[in-house]
Design a protein around this motif. Sequence first.
Motif, PDB file in Angstrom:
ATOM      1  N   ASP A 258     -18.354  -0.660  17.766  1.00 31.81           N
ATOM      2  CA  ASP A 258     -17.860   0.154  19.157  1.00 31.81           C
ATOM      3  C   ASP A 258     -19.192   0.396  19.602  1.00 31.81           C
ATOM      4  O   ASP A 258     -19.572   1.573  19.363  1.00 31.81           O
ATOM      5  CB  ASP A 258     -16.770   1.337  18.722  1.00 31.81           C
ATOM      6  CG  ASP A 258     -16.434   1.855  19.839  1.00 31.81           C
ATOM      7  OD1 ASP A 258     -16.701   1.283  21.029  1.00 31.81           O
ATOM      8  OD2 ASP A 258     -15.916   3.103  19.686  1.00 31.81           O
ATOM      9  N   GLY A 259     -19.645  -0.357  20.728  1.00 31.64           N
ATOM     10  CA  GLY A 259     -20.924  -0.130  21.346  1.00 31.64           C
ATOM     11  C   GLY A 259     -21.793  -1.371  21.219  1.00 31.64           C
ATOM     12  O   GLY A 259     -21.269  -2.288  21.179  1.00 31.64           O
ATOM     13  N   ASP A 260     -23.157  -1.017  21.074  1.00 34.05           N
ATOM     14  CA  ASP A 260     -24.183  -2.106  21.175  1.00 34.05           C
ATOM     15  C   ASP A 260     -24.556  -2.180  19.798  1.00 34.05           C
ATOM     16  O   ASP A 260     -25.315  -1.255  19.374  1.00 34.05           O
ATOM     17  CB  ASP A 260     -25.035  -1.774  22.186  1.00 34.05           C
ATOM     18  CG  ASP A 260     -26.061  -3.004  22.243  1.00 34.05           C
ATOM     19  OD1 ASP A 260     -26.248  -3.906  21.609  1.00 34.05           O
ATOM     20  OD2 ASP A 260     -26.917  -2.946  23.475  1.00 34.05           O
ATOM     21  N   TYR A 261     -24.502  -3.069  18.870  1.00 27.87           N
ATOM     22  CA  TYR A 261     -24.718  -3.138  17.416  1.00 27.87           C
ATOM     23  C   TYR A 261     -26.346  -3.078  17.197  1.00 27.87           C
ATOM     24  O   TYR A 261     -27.089  -2.397  16.747  1.00 27.87           O
ATOM     25  CB  TYR A 261     -24.222  -4.299  16.721  1.00 27.87           C
ATOM     26  CG  TYR A 261     -24.539  -4.209  15.315  1.00 27.87           C
ATOM     27  CD1 TYR A 261     -24.096  -3.568  14.669  1.00 27.87           C
ATOM     28  CD2 TYR A 261     -25.458  -5.188  14.917  1.00 27.87           C
ATOM     29  CE1 TYR A 261     -24.118  -3.146  13.097  1.00 27.87           C
ATOM     30  CE2 TYR A 261     -25.600  -5.238  13.208  1.00 27.87           C
ATOM     31  CZ  TYR A 261     -25.246  -4.053  12.618  1.00 27.87           C
ATOM     32  OH  TYR A 261     -25.495  -4.181  11.435  1.00 27.87           O
ATOM     33  N   PHE A 285     -24.919 -12.760  24.918  1.00 27.46           N
ATOM     34  CA  PHE A 285     -25.237 -14.104  25.356  1.00 27.46           C
ATOM     35  C   PHE A 285     -24.434 -14.356  26.786  1.00 27.46           C
ATOM     36  O   PHE A 285     -24.826 -15.314  27.615  1.00 27.46           O
ATOM     37  CB  PHE A 285     -24.667 -15.248  24.521  1.00 27.46           C
ATOM     38  CG  PHE A 285     -24.996 -15.284  23.185  1.00 27.46           C
ATOM     39  CD1 PHE A 285     -26.359 -15.909  23.152  1.00 27.46           C
ATOM     40  CD2 PHE A 285     -24.608 -14.938  21.910  1.00 27.46           C
ATOM     41  CE1 PHE A 285     -27.145 -15.994  22.031  1.00 27.46           C
ATOM     42  CE2 PHE A 285     -25.131 -15.039  20.821  1.00 27.46           C
ATOM     43  CZ  PHE A 285     -26.470 -15.709  20.597  1.00 27.46           C
ATOM     44  N   ALA A 286     -23.996 -13.145  27.229  1.00 25.89           N
ATOM     45  CA  ALA A 286     -23.583 -13.090  28.774  1.00 25.89           C
ATOM     46  C   ALA A 286     -23.966 -11.743  29.356  1.00 25.89           C
ATOM     47  O   ALA A 286     -23.045 -11.063  29.616  1.00 25.89           O
ATOM     48  CB  ALA A 286     -21.940 -13.474  28.355  1.00 25.89           C
ATOM     49  N   PRO A 287     -25.170 -11.604  29.681  1.00 26.31           N
ATOM     50  CA  PRO A 287     -25.487 -10.494  29.987  1.00 26.31           C
ATOM     51  C   PRO A 287     -25.237  -9.980  31.387  1.00 26.31           C
ATOM     52  O   PRO A 287     -25.263  -8.798  31.783  1.00 26.31           O
ATOM     53  CB  PRO A 287     -27.114 -10.411  30.223  1.00 26.31           C
ATOM     54  CG  PRO A 287     -27.230 -12.261  30.343  1.00 26.31           C
ATOM     55  CD  PRO A 287     -26.147 -12.738  29.444  1.00 26.31           C
ATOM     56  N   TRP A 288     -24.547 -10.865  32.262  1.00 28.89           N
ATOM     57  CA  TRP A 288     -23.894 -10.373  33.415  1.00 28.89           C
ATOM     58  C   TRP A 288     -22.533  -9.861  33.154  1.00 28.89           C
ATOM     59  O   TRP A 288     -21.855  -9.357  34.273  1.00 28.89           O
ATOM     60  CB  TRP A 288     -23.698 -12.042  34.189  1.00 28.89           C
ATOM     61  CG  TRP A 288     -22.824 -13.020  33.521  1.00 28.89           C
ATOM     62  CD1 TRP A 288     -21.634 -12.841  33.633  1.00 28.89           C
ATOM     63  CD2 TRP A 288     -23.340 -14.066  32.707  1.00 28.89           C
ATOM     64  NE1 TRP A 288     -21.316 -13.986  32.771  1.00 28.89           N
ATOM     65  CE2 TRP A 288     -22.332 -14.606  32.333  1.00 28.89           C
ATOM     66  CE3 TRP A 288     -24.783 -14.366  32.573  1.00 28.89           C
ATOM     67  CZ2 TRP A 288     -22.377 -15.857  31.390  1.00 28.89           C
ATOM     68  CZ3 TRP A 288     -24.890 -15.314  31.570  1.00 28.89           C
ATOM     69  CH2 TRP A 288     -23.666 -16.079  31.146  1.00 28.89           C
ATOM     70  N   GLU A 289     -21.929  -9.760  32.136  1.00 32.68           N
ATOM     71  CA  GLU A 289     -20.766  -9.137  31.686  1.00 32.68           C
ATOM     72  C   GLU A 289     -21.005  -7.605  31.072  1.00 32.68           C
ATOM     73  O   GLU A 289     -21.994  -7.510  30.439  1.00 32.68           O
ATOM     74  CB  GLU A 289     -20.042 -10.045  30.716  1.00 32.68           C
ATOM     75  CG  GLU A 289     -19.458 -11.388  31.287  1.00 32.68           C
ATOM     76  CD  GLU A 289     -18.635 -11.852  30.515  1.00 32.68           C
ATOM     77  OE1 GLU A 289     -18.118 -13.185  30.914  1.00 32.68           O
ATOM     78  OE2 GLU A 289     -18.212 -11.598  29.384  1.00 32.68           O
ATOM     79  N   GLU A 290     -19.935  -6.771  31.021  1.00 28.66           N
ATOM     80  CA  GLU A 290     -20.195  -5.497  30.548  1.00 28.66           C
ATOM     81  C   GLU A 290     -19.004  -5.528  29.600  1.00 28.66           C
ATOM     82  O   GLU A 290     -17.687  -5.337  30.047  1.00 28.66           O
ATOM     83  CB  GLU A 290     -20.322  -4.386  31.387  1.00 28.66           C
ATOM     84  CG  GLU A 290     -21.644  -4.354  32.196  1.00 28.66           C
ATOM     85  CD  GLU A 290     -21.738  -3.062  33.001  1.00 28.66           C
ATOM     86  OE1 GLU A 290     -21.044  -2.039  32.618  1.00 28.66           O
ATOM     87  OE2 GLU A 290     -22.775  -3.012  33.825  1.00 28.66           O
ATOM     88  N   HIS A 291     -19.323  -4.986  28.132  1.00 26.93           N
ATOM     89  CA  HIS A 291     -18.158  -4.778  27.302  1.00 26.93           C
ATOM     90  C   HIS A 291     -18.525  -3.502  26.362  1.00 26.93           C
ATOM     91  O   HIS A 291     -19.659  -3.233  25.975  1.00 26.93           O
ATOM     92  CB  HIS A 291     -18.152  -5.863  26.281  1.00 26.93           C
ATOM     93  CG  HIS A 291     -17.502  -7.268  27.236  1.00 26.93           C
ATOM     94  ND1 HIS A 291     -16.349  -7.452  27.747  1.00 26.93           N
ATOM     95  CD2 HIS A 291     -18.451  -8.165  27.430  1.00 26.93           C
ATOM     96  CE1 HIS A 291     -16.489  -8.763  28.364  1.00 26.93           C
ATOM     97  NE2 HIS A 291     -17.677  -9.139  28.134  1.00 26.93           N
ATOM     98  N   ALA A 292     -17.691  -2.660  26.272  1.00 29.79           N
ATOM     99  CA  ALA A 292     -17.932  -1.491  25.364  1.00 29.79           C
ATOM    100  C   ALA A 292     -17.786  -1.821  23.842  1.00 29.79           C
ATOM    101  O   ALA A 292     -18.656  -1.277  23.209  1.00 29.79           O
ATOM    102  CB  ALA A 292     -16.398  -0.560  25.568  1.00 29.79           C
TER     103      ALA A 292
END
Length: 382
Positions: A258-261, A285-292
């Motif tokens: 949950d977050g950035d490992y 690997f997809a820096p144009w996307e944002e995910h929690a």
Amino acid sequence: MNILCVGAGLSGAVIGRHLAEAGHAITVVDSRGHVGGNCHTQRDADTGVMVHVYGPHIFHTDDAEVWDYVNRFAAFLPYKNRVKATTGGAVYSLPVNLHTINQFFGKTLRPDEAHAFITGEQADTSIEDPQTFEEQAMRFVGKDLYEAFFKGYTMKQWGCHPSALPASILKRLPVRFNYDDNYFFHRFQGMPEQGYTAMIEAILDHPGIAVRLNTVFERAQAEAYDHVFYSGPLDGWFDFELGRLGYRTLDFERFTYDGDYQGCAVMNYGEVEVPYTRITEHKHFAPWEEHAGSVCYREFSRAAEPEDIPYYPIRQVAEKALLSDYVARAEQAQGVSFVGRLGTYRYLDMDVTIREALDAARAFAAHAQDGTKPPAFFTAPL
């Protein structure tokens, strides 16, 4: 002609598409339930992260035609592979560059000073003609950097001491005397915005191509076709009659966070005491996307068993001898050409796989037009 492509990865898809556009009837079969082979990507249902199911694949090439080809079937967005490494209780940048050198040795060297330091004080210049992986590393970076970044990682990756591996594995020692931390040096680098599976589905989307998934190929099926392009294991075509060619395989320990490992896509672990070679965090690997949330893989390398997915051909002396015997048999076979990483028992980057597939399809089309026999190998495995 009625042509069968065994394997719905890059080789089978590219060859099938080219020959379908030339008017041939193409059937593509794959034992898996998806196209894309080991490049297969899919979105994680819980986090939305695009996951590289069989490990990360990063597209990089200097081949302008290949770059134009993949962009014909997918929108590629810029991506630079910046690898980090944890060793000795610290995190460093790879490939070894001026930042790595200054941080590791606690110095503030300029490029020319760093070059003189590594080649003069660190490198083992007594090794004039490196024959092994270890000698190659010792000759060009010296004992300290070799043991921190190469020795343990290589032992885990290949399952043997670097002194038992040929120097060719470390063909170009990645050392830079500037602060460039882009892992690759090719002109064209990127990732398909919607993943590799969508790209390969687009390549296969042609009225002249029939795709059959969850279909295990048996050699007797070849009789129904004018020609077969086989991208499965070369020894598998011959039912492993002479023995099995050796491969390394990978086990993935998947976990979510949950977050950035780890703050980067790839973190190598150079110490042999750490059982995995690296951790990959797929949302990076997809820096144009944002995910929690995040999806990560710990990678463990080991010798492949018969039921495992073969990843890396070993190609040591014993394997090359067996390969030579299988190549001799293949060249006597009728109605089949062996292509791709498994069909030629060679480690291939994606761009090289596509280049060889395009070349093979064009050469085959010329043979078909002339009525001459196509070769068993369009690229020599030995």
